[in-house]
Design a protein around this motif. Structure first.
Motif, PDB file in Angstrom:
ATOM      1  N   TYR A 167       0.844  -1.192   0.000  1.00  0.00           N
ATOM      2  CA  TYR A 167       0.000   0.000   0.000  1.00  0.00           C
ATOM      3  C   TYR A 167       0.879   1.240   0.000  1.00  0.00           C
ATOM      4  CZ  TYR A 167      -4.213  -2.643   0.761  1.00  0.00           C
ATOM      5  OH  TYR A 167      -5.266  -3.500   0.598  1.00  0.00           O
ATOM      6  N   VAL A 168       0.681   2.079  -0.997  1.00  0.00           N
ATOM      7  CA  VAL A 168       1.412   3.338  -1.051  1.00  0.00           C
ATOM      8  C   VAL A 168       0.748   4.364  -0.134  1.00  0.00           C
ATOM      9  CG1 VAL A 168       0.207   4.319  -3.053  1.00  0.00           C
ATOM     10  CG2 VAL A 168       2.567   4.946  -2.591  1.00  0.00           C
ATOM     11  N   ALA A 169      -0.550   4.206   0.115  1.00  0.00           N
ATOM     12  CA  ALA A 169      -1.286   5.109   1.006  1.00  0.00           C
ATOM     13  C   ALA A 169      -2.423   4.341   1.654  1.00  0.00           C
ATOM     14  CB  ALA A 169      -1.840   6.292   0.217  1.00  0.00           C
ATOM     15  N   ARG A 170      -2.685   4.649   2.901  1.00  0.00           N
ATOM     16  CA  ARG A 170      -3.820   4.041   3.621  1.00  0.00           C
ATOM     17  C   ARG A 170      -4.789   5.137   4.022  1.00  0.00           C
ATOM     18  NH1 ARG A 170      -3.011  -1.427   4.821  1.00  0.00           N
ATOM     19  NH2 ARG A 170      -0.821  -2.019   4.711  1.00  0.00           N
ATOM     20  N   LEU A 220      -2.180  -0.523  -9.979  1.00  0.00           N
ATOM     21  CA  LEU A 220      -2.717   0.228  -8.843  1.00  0.00           C
ATOM     22  C   LEU A 220      -4.184  -0.130  -8.651  1.00  0.00           C
ATOM     23  CD1 LEU A 220      -1.231   3.738  -9.681  1.00  0.00           C
ATOM     24  CD2 LEU A 220      -0.454   2.184  -7.883  1.00  0.00           C
ATOM     25  N   THR A 221      -4.566  -0.329  -7.396  1.00  0.00           N
ATOM     26  CA  THR A 221      -5.938  -0.664  -7.054  1.00  0.00           C
ATOM     27  C   THR A 221      -6.334   0.085  -5.793  1.00  0.00           C
ATOM     28  OG1 THR A 221      -5.528  -2.905  -7.863  1.00  0.00           O
ATOM     29  CG2 THR A 221      -7.539  -2.556  -6.598  1.00  0.00           C
ATOM     30  N   GLU A 222      -7.460   0.749  -5.858  1.00  0.00           N
ATOM     31  CA  GLU A 222      -7.994   1.407  -4.668  1.00  0.00           C
ATOM     32  C   GLU A 222      -9.009   0.455  -4.043  1.00  0.00           C
ATOM     33  OE1 GLU A 222      -9.296   5.901  -3.702  1.00  0.00           O
ATOM     34  OE2 GLU A 222     -10.462   4.896  -5.239  1.00  0.00           O
ATOM     35  N   ASP A 223      -8.792   0.097  -2.779  1.00  0.00           N
ATOM     36  CA  ASP A 223      -9.734  -0.767  -2.073  1.00  0.00           C
ATOM     37  C   ASP A 223     -10.133  -0.112  -0.757  1.00  0.00           C
ATOM     38  OD1 ASP A 223      -7.643  -1.250  -0.272  1.00  0.00           O
ATOM     39  OD2 ASP A 223      -7.174  -3.228  -1.067  1.00  0.00           O
ATOM     40  N   GLY A 227      -6.899   1.367   1.142  1.00  0.00           N
ATOM     41  CA  GLY A 227      -6.123   2.467   0.578  1.00  0.00           C
ATOM     42  C   GLY A 227      -5.755   2.203  -0.863  1.00  0.00           C
ATOM     43  N   LEU A 228      -4.609   2.730  -1.269  1.00  0.00           N
ATOM     44  CA  LEU A 228      -4.114   2.551  -2.628  1.00  0.00           C
ATOM     45  C   LEU A 228      -3.062   1.447  -2.633  1.00  0.00           C
ATOM     46  CD1 LEU A 228      -4.146   3.506  -5.574  1.00  0.00           C
ATOM     47  CD2 LEU A 228      -2.317   5.107  -4.972  1.00  0.00           C
ATOM     48  N   ALA A 229      -3.463   0.295  -3.157  1.00  0.00           N
ATOM     49  CA  ALA A 229      -2.560  -0.853  -3.247  1.00  0.00           C
ATOM     50  C   ALA A 229      -1.781  -0.768  -4.554  1.00  0.00           C
ATOM     51  CB  ALA A 229      -3.362  -2.157  -3.195  1.00  0.00           C
ATOM     52  N   PHE A 230      -0.561  -1.290  -4.526  1.00  0.00           N
ATOM     53  CA  PHE A 230       0.243  -1.273  -5.743  1.00  0.00           C
ATOM     54  C   PHE A 230       1.033  -2.554  -5.893  1.00  0.00           C
ATOM     55  CE2 PHE A 230       3.251   0.153  -2.630  1.00  0.00           C
ATOM     56  CZ  PHE A 230       4.460  -0.380  -3.048  1.00  0.00           C
ATOM     57  N   GLU A 231       1.448  -2.800  -7.128  1.00  0.00           N
ATOM     58  CA  GLU A 231       2.331  -3.903  -7.456  1.00  0.00           C
ATOM     59  C   GLU A 231       3.242  -3.404  -8.573  1.00  0.00           C
ATOM     60  OE1 GLU A 231       1.128  -8.301  -7.425  1.00  0.00           O
ATOM     61  OE2 GLU A 231       0.958  -7.685  -9.530  1.00  0.00           O
ATOM     62  N   ILE A 232       4.536  -3.537  -8.374  1.00  0.00           N
ATOM     63  CA  ILE A 232       5.531  -3.096  -9.350  1.00  0.00           C
ATOM     64  C   ILE A 232       6.405  -4.292  -9.711  1.00  0.00           C
ATOM     65  CG2 ILE A 232       7.484  -1.569  -9.824  1.00  0.00           C
ATOM     66  CD1 ILE A 232       6.473   0.177  -7.451  1.00  0.00           C
ATOM     67  N   ASP A 233       6.498  -4.586 -11.004  1.00  0.00           N
ATOM     68  CA  ASP A 233       7.446  -5.601 -11.467  1.00  0.00           C
ATOM     69  C   ASP A 233       8.805  -4.929 -11.573  1.00  0.00           C
ATOM     70  OD1 ASP A 233       5.310  -7.375 -11.771  1.00  0.00           O
ATOM     71  OD2 ASP A 233       4.981  -6.772 -13.850  1.00  0.00           O
ATOM     72  N   ASP A 268      -4.872  14.250  -8.166  1.00  0.00           N
ATOM     73  CA  ASP A 268      -4.300  13.808  -9.433  1.00  0.00           C
ATOM     74  C   ASP A 268      -2.982  13.127  -9.099  1.00  0.00           C
ATOM     75  OD1 ASP A 268      -6.183  14.580 -11.332  1.00  0.00           O
ATOM     76  OD2 ASP A 268      -5.353  16.588 -11.541  1.00  0.00           O
ATOM     77  N   LEU A 269      -2.937  11.823  -9.265  1.00  0.00           N
ATOM     78  CA  LEU A 269      -1.751  11.033  -8.947  1.00  0.00           C
ATOM     79  C   LEU A 269      -0.817  11.008 -10.154  1.00  0.00           C
ATOM     80  CD1 LEU A 269      -0.459   9.101  -6.810  1.00  0.00           C
ATOM     81  CD2 LEU A 269      -1.638   7.244  -8.011  1.00  0.00           C
ATOM     82  N   PHE A 270       0.457  11.299  -9.931  1.00  0.00           N
ATOM     83  CA  PHE A 270       1.452  11.294 -10.993  1.00  0.00           C
ATOM     84  C   PHE A 270       2.449  10.161 -10.849  1.00  0.00           C
ATOM     85  CE2 PHE A 270       0.152  15.747 -10.714  1.00  0.00           C
ATOM     86  CZ  PHE A 270      -0.268  15.935 -12.025  1.00  0.00           C
ATOM     87  N   GLU A 271       2.753   9.803  -9.616  1.00  0.00           N
ATOM     88  CA  GLU A 271       3.792   8.806  -9.399  1.00  0.00           C
ATOM     89  C   GLU A 271       3.600   8.090  -8.082  1.00  0.00           C
ATOM     90  OE1 GLU A 271       7.371  10.897  -7.026  1.00  0.00           O
ATOM     91  OE2 GLU A 271       7.087  11.675  -9.069  1.00  0.00           O
ATOM     92  N   VAL A 272       4.129   6.886  -8.035  1.00  0.00           N
ATOM     93  CA  VAL A 272       4.390   6.195  -6.770  1.00  0.00           C
ATOM     94  C   VAL A 272       5.893   5.971  -6.776  1.00  0.00           C
ATOM     95  CG1 VAL A 272       2.113   5.155  -6.581  1.00  0.00           C
ATOM     96  CG2 VAL A 272       3.919   3.894  -7.721  1.00  0.00           C
ATOM     97  N   THR A 273       6.490   6.030  -5.613  1.00  0.00           N
ATOM     98  CA  THR A 273       7.945   5.938  -5.552  1.00  0.00           C
ATOM     99  C   THR A 273       8.389   5.100  -4.365  1.00  0.00           C
ATOM    100  OG1 THR A 273       9.971   7.273  -5.734  1.00  0.00           O
ATOM    101  CG2 THR A 273       8.334   8.028  -4.180  1.00  0.00           C
ATOM    102  N   ILE A 274       9.525   4.492  -4.527  1.00  0.00           N
ATOM    103  CA  ILE A 274      10.177   3.779  -3.427  1.00  0.00           C
ATOM    104  C   ILE A 274      11.220   4.744  -2.869  1.00  0.00           C
ATOM    105  CG2 ILE A 274      11.515   1.745  -2.787  1.00  0.00           C
ATOM    106  CD1 ILE A 274       8.602   1.269  -3.825  1.00  0.00           C
TER     107      ILE A 274
END
Length: 173
Positions: A19-22, A75-78, A81-87, A135-141
């Motif tokens: 989750y990038v955000a809860r 990206l999935t909103e549930d 929060g905002l769940a993510f998966e990055i290969d 407006d989401l532009f990026e998710v980052t580690i």
């Protein structure tokens, strides 16, 4: 563009998930507290431009990890929060990042956004900003998270041949 971050990276392989955000979890940003409300990402994920949302390292656009339109970021909103998966790519960056996560040196995730609809209130004498639409532009580690409530794991990609062999053995029993 505003940037928010969160923590908890746990290594186990070549795919980052979590989750990038809860939602409804306050983050103390010093001058104010910020809370992301349920549905804050719904509109932006449904937009045609969502395919341009990138996964990057340390908010550096040159450090690309994946992109929604390429299918290497999901990206999935549930309800949480905002769940993510990055290969993770098989690049120096991908391999180095996996190693840094395994060591615990990089222990967070973040996101870059522009607020579309927010609301300011006061709670216990402190200003609180509620984000209702962004407006989401990026998710980052990142190694410097602001939000402490996100979770991230690194998972291994299971090889197709191993999966097929397992299915064959199970079918023969």
């Amino acid at each position: 563009m505003e940037i928010r971050a969160s923590s908890e990276l746990k290594p186990k392989g070549r795919k980052l998930t979590g989750y990038v955000a809860r939602f409804d979890e306050p983050a103390d940003l010093g001058e104010f507290v910020e809370v992301i409300r349920a549905g804050a990402f719904t509109r932006t994920l449904a937009a045609v431009t969502a395919r341009n949302i990138r996964a990057i390292y340390e908010h550096d656009g040159r450090s690309l990890l994946g992109r929604l339109g390429a299918g290497t970021l999901r990206l999935t909103e549930d309800a949480e929060g905002l769940a993510f998966e990055i290969d993770l790519p098989d690049t120096t960056l991908g391999r180095d990042l996996a190693h840094l996560v395994e060591r615990g040196d990089v222990a967070g995730c973040s996101f870059g956004f522009l607020p579309v609809r927010d609301r300011w209130i006061e709670e216990r004498g402190r200003p609180v900003r509620e984000l209702h639409d962004v407006d989401l532009f990026e998710v980052t580690i990142t190694a410097a998270p602001a939000y402490d409530t996100s979770s991230v794991q690194v998972r291994a990609h299971q090889q197709r041949s191993i999966r097929l062999a397992r299915l064959y053995l199970e079918a023969c029993q």
